[in-house]
Scaffold this motif. Structure first.
Motif, PDB file in Angstrom:
ATOM      1  N   LEU A  56      27.756  31.681  23.467  1.00  0.00           N
ATOM      2  CA  LEU A  56      28.157  32.396  24.678  1.00  0.00           C
ATOM      3  C   LEU A  56      28.662  31.356  25.677  1.00  0.00           C
ATOM      4  CD1 LEU A  56      28.188  34.945  26.509  1.00  0.00           C
ATOM      5  CD2 LEU A  56      25.851  34.327  27.162  1.00  0.00           C
ATOM      6  N   HIS A  57      29.879  31.542  26.172  1.00  0.00           N
ATOM      7  CA  HIS A  57      30.461  30.628  27.151  1.00  0.00           C
ATOM      8  C   HIS A  57      30.361  31.265  28.534  1.00  0.00           C
ATOM      9  CE1 HIS A  57      32.148  27.845  24.199  1.00  0.00           C
ATOM     10  NE2 HIS A  57      32.192  28.923  23.439  1.00  0.00           N
ATOM     11  N   VAL A  58      29.845  30.505  29.498  1.00  0.00           N
ATOM     12  CA  VAL A  58      29.616  31.026  30.844  1.00  0.00           C
ATOM     13  C   VAL A  58      30.329  30.125  31.850  1.00  0.00           C
ATOM     14  CG1 VAL A  58      27.862  31.551  32.584  1.00  0.00           C
ATOM     15  CG2 VAL A  58      27.341  31.895  30.153  1.00  0.00           C
ATOM     16  N   HIS A  59      31.053  30.758  32.767  1.00  0.00           N
ATOM     17  CA  HIS A  59      31.689  30.036  33.878  1.00  0.00           C
ATOM     18  C   HIS A  59      31.527  30.913  35.117  1.00  0.00           C
ATOM     19  CE1 HIS A  59      34.365  27.603  36.231  1.00  0.00           C
ATOM     20  NE2 HIS A  59      35.190  28.612  36.422  1.00  0.00           N
ATOM     21  N   LEU A  60      30.771  30.436  36.064  1.00  0.00           N
ATOM     22  CA  LEU A  60      30.517  31.199  37.292  1.00  0.00           C
ATOM     23  C   LEU A  60      31.263  30.559  38.447  1.00  0.00           C
ATOM     24  CD1 LEU A  60      26.661  31.604  36.919  1.00  0.00           C
ATOM     25  CD2 LEU A  60      28.435  33.222  36.258  1.00  0.00           C
ATOM     26  N   VAL A  61      31.849  31.393  39.271  1.00  0.00           N
ATOM     27  CA  VAL A  61      32.533  30.906  40.466  1.00  0.00           C
ATOM     28  C   VAL A  61      32.094  31.756  41.641  1.00  0.00           C
ATOM     29  CG1 VAL A  61      34.743  30.554  41.604  1.00  0.00           C
ATOM     30  CG2 VAL A  61      34.525  30.116  39.172  1.00  0.00           C
ATOM     31  N   GLU A  62      31.661  31.104  42.664  1.00  0.00           N
ATOM     32  CA  GLU A  62      31.288  31.815  43.880  1.00  0.00           C
ATOM     33  C   GLU A  62      32.541  32.031  44.717  1.00  0.00           C
ATOM     34  OE1 GLU A  62      27.764  30.226  45.873  1.00  0.00           O
ATOM     35  OE2 GLU A  62      27.564  28.911  44.133  1.00  0.00           O
ATOM     36  N   ALA A  63      32.741  33.229  45.183  1.00  0.00           N
ATOM     37  CA  ALA A  63      33.926  33.548  45.984  1.00  0.00           C
ATOM     38  C   ALA A  63      34.114  32.592  47.160  1.00  0.00           C
ATOM     39  CB  ALA A  63      33.868  34.996  46.460  1.00  0.00           C
ATOM     40  N   PRO A  64      33.045  32.171  47.853  1.00  0.00           N
ATOM     41  CA  PRO A  64      33.257  31.259  48.975  1.00  0.00           C
ATOM     42  C   PRO A  64      33.918  29.935  48.584  1.00  0.00           C
ATOM     43  CG  PRO A  64      31.080  32.231  49.132  1.00  0.00           C
ATOM     44  CD  PRO A  64      31.645  32.627  47.788  1.00  0.00           C
ATOM     45  N   VAL A  65      33.760  29.534  47.325  1.00  0.00           N
ATOM     46  CA  VAL A  65      34.404  28.295  46.884  1.00  0.00           C
ATOM     47  C   VAL A  65      35.913  28.484  46.852  1.00  0.00           C
ATOM     48  CG1 VAL A  65      34.668  26.696  44.952  1.00  0.00           C
ATOM     49  CG2 VAL A  65      32.393  27.501  45.588  1.00  0.00           C
ATOM     50  N   LEU A  66      36.369  29.643  46.412  1.00  0.00           N
ATOM     51  CA  LEU A  66      37.807  29.897  46.308  1.00  0.00           C
ATOM     52  C   LEU A  66      38.436  30.365  47.611  1.00  0.00           C
ATOM     53  CD1 LEU A  66      38.157  31.668  42.846  1.00  0.00           C
ATOM     54  CD2 LEU A  66      38.875  29.377  43.458  1.00  0.00           C
ATOM     55  N   ILE A  67      37.716  31.174  48.372  1.00  0.00           N
ATOM     56  CA  ILE A  67      38.340  31.780  49.558  1.00  0.00           C
ATOM     57  C   ILE A  67      37.640  31.422  50.862  1.00  0.00           C
ATOM     58  CG2 ILE A  67      39.317  33.732  48.290  1.00  0.00           C
ATOM     59  CD1 ILE A  67      36.962  35.420  49.236  1.00  0.00           C
ATOM     60  N   GLY A  68      36.523  30.692  50.763  1.00  0.00           N
ATOM     61  CA  GLY A  68      35.755  30.373  51.962  1.00  0.00           C
ATOM     62  C   GLY A  68      36.366  29.253  52.793  1.00  0.00           C
ATOM     63  N   ARG A  69      35.791  29.067  53.946  1.00  0.00           N
ATOM     64  CA  ARG A  69      36.236  28.014  54.860  1.00  0.00           C
ATOM     65  C   ARG A  69      35.036  27.152  55.204  1.00  0.00           C
ATOM     66  NH1 ARG A  69      41.294  29.254  56.189  1.00  0.00           N
ATOM     67  NH2 ARG A  69      41.557  27.989  58.025  1.00  0.00           N
ATOM     68  N   GLY A  70      35.298  25.886  55.476  1.00  0.00           N
ATOM     69  CA  GLY A  70      34.240  24.953  55.835  1.00  0.00           C
ATOM     70  C   GLY A  70      33.596  25.313  57.158  1.00  0.00           C
ATOM     71  N   ARG A  71      32.328  24.943  57.318  1.00  0.00           N
ATOM     72  CA  ARG A  71      31.591  25.293  58.544  1.00  0.00           C
ATOM     73  C   ARG A  71      32.072  24.518  59.758  1.00  0.00           C
ATOM     74  NH1 ARG A  71      26.008  23.642  57.723  1.00  0.00           N
ATOM     75  NH2 ARG A  71      26.924  22.302  56.174  1.00  0.00           N
ATOM     76  N   LEU A  72      32.326  23.232  59.592  1.00  0.00           N
ATOM     77  CA  LEU A  72      32.626  22.404  60.763  1.00  0.00           C
ATOM     78  C   LEU A  72      34.083  22.492  61.209  1.00  0.00           C
ATOM     79  CD1 LEU A  72      30.506  19.290  59.810  1.00  0.00           C
ATOM     80  CD2 LEU A  72      29.915  21.163  61.346  1.00  0.00           C
ATOM     81  N   ALA A  73      35.008  22.225  60.302  1.00  0.00           N
ATOM     82  CA  ALA A  73      36.422  22.199  60.681  1.00  0.00           C
ATOM     83  C   ALA A  73      37.140  23.518  60.422  1.00  0.00           C
ATOM     84  CB  ALA A  73      37.136  21.080  59.927  1.00  0.00           C
ATOM     85  N   ASN A  74      36.448  24.470  59.800  1.00  0.00           N
ATOM     86  CA  ASN A  74      37.024  25.774  59.484  1.00  0.00           C
ATOM     87  C   ASN A  74      38.277  25.668  58.608  1.00  0.00           C
ATOM     88  OD1 ASN A  74      36.784  28.566  59.537  1.00  0.00           O
ATOM     89  ND2 ASN A  74      38.253  28.748  61.209  1.00  0.00           N
ATOM     90  N   LEU A  75      38.337  24.614  57.801  1.00  0.00           N
ATOM     91  CA  LEU A  75      39.450  24.433  56.871  1.00  0.00           C
ATOM     92  C   LEU A  75      39.122  25.140  55.559  1.00  0.00           C
ATOM     93  CD1 LEU A  75      40.128  20.630  57.453  1.00  0.00           C
ATOM     94  CD2 LEU A  75      41.477  22.560  58.292  1.00  0.00           C
ATOM     95  N   PRO A  76      40.153  25.562  54.818  1.00  0.00           N
ATOM     96  CA  PRO A  76      39.894  26.191  53.520  1.00  0.00           C
ATOM     97  C   PRO A  76      39.121  25.250  52.607  1.00  0.00           C
ATOM     98  CG  PRO A  76      42.193  26.445  54.137  1.00  0.00           C
ATOM     99  CD  PRO A  76      41.575  25.495  55.129  1.00  0.00           C
ATOM    100  N   ARG A  77      38.136  25.788  51.887  1.00  0.00           N
ATOM    101  CA  ARG A  77      37.343  24.969  50.975  1.00  0.00           C
ATOM    102  C   ARG A  77      38.113  24.650  49.705  1.00  0.00           C
ATOM    103  NH1 ARG A  77      31.405  26.694  50.247  1.00  0.00           N
ATOM    104  NH2 ARG A  77      31.277  24.500  49.787  1.00  0.00           N
ATOM    105  N   CYS A  78      39.133  25.451  49.393  1.00  0.00           N
ATOM    106  CA  CYS A  78      39.923  25.246  48.184  1.00  0.00           C
ATOM    107  C   CYS A  78      41.390  25.454  48.532  1.00  0.00           C
ATOM    108  CB  CYS A  78      39.476  26.245  47.109  1.00  0.00           C
ATOM    109  SG  CYS A  78      40.332  26.078  45.548  1.00  0.00           S
ATOM    110  N   SER A  79      42.200  24.440  48.299  1.00  0.00           N
ATOM    111  CA  SER A  79      43.620  24.553  48.617  1.00  0.00           C
ATOM    112  C   SER A  79      44.303  25.491  47.622  1.00  0.00           C
ATOM    113  CB  SER A  79      44.285  23.176  48.549  1.00  0.00           C
ATOM    114  OG  SER A  79      44.383  22.756  47.196  1.00  0.00           O
ATOM    115  N   PRO A  80      45.451  26.032  47.986  1.00  0.00           N
ATOM    116  CA  PRO A  80      46.188  26.891  47.048  1.00  0.00           C
ATOM    117  C   PRO A  80      46.524  26.176  45.737  1.00  0.00           C
ATOM    118  CG  PRO A  80      47.043  27.176  49.263  1.00  0.00           C
ATOM    119  CD  PRO A  80      46.071  26.021  49.309  1.00  0.00           C
ATOM    120  N   ALA A  81      46.857  24.894  45.815  1.00  0.00           N
ATOM    121  CA  ALA A  81      47.163  24.135  44.595  1.00  0.00           C
ATOM    122  C   ALA A  81      45.930  24.006  43.705  1.00  0.00           C
ATOM    123  CB  ALA A  81      47.702  22.750  44.952  1.00  0.00           C
TER     124      ALA A  81
END
Length: 97
Positions: A56-81
């Motif tokens: 069984l192959h498992v890969h979990l991704v939390e939505a905040p990693v892909l679409i969230g923003r950082g707490r301090l600078a409010n920058l995207p946590r993951c760039s479009p690239a």
């Protein structure tokens, strides 16, 4: 449960498998981390497929990693690239399993 590299393996004992074979099937679980989606040189994946009846192959991704923003600078946590690279890597992983 036996250990396969860093991959945990556990015995499954569904009634049909046990009745048909006289033993449970050995199930390997490979957890693909965010940064480890390759197939060709993934040692736990290779060991699991060599030692287990099913894998069984498992890969979990939390939505905040892909679409969230950082707490301090409010920058995207993951760039479009980086997001596109991850999407391509997941598709490649699925195609090669």
């Amino acid at each position: 449960a036996p250990e396969v590299g860093r991959t945990k393996a556990a015995r499954l004992t569904p009634a049909s498998a046990t009745a048909a074979s006289g033993r449970g099937k050995l199930l390997g679980v490979v957890w693909h981390k965010w940064s480890d989606l390759r197939v060709g040189d993934h040692e736990p994946l290779t060991r699991a497929h060599a030692a287990c009846d099913e894998v069984l192959h498992v890969h979990l991704v939390e939505a905040p990693v892909l679409i969230g923003r950082g707490r301090l600078a409010n920058l995207p946590r993951c760039s479009p690239a980086r997001r596109r690279f991850w999407e391509e890597s997941v598709r490649d992983l699925a195609d090669n399993l």
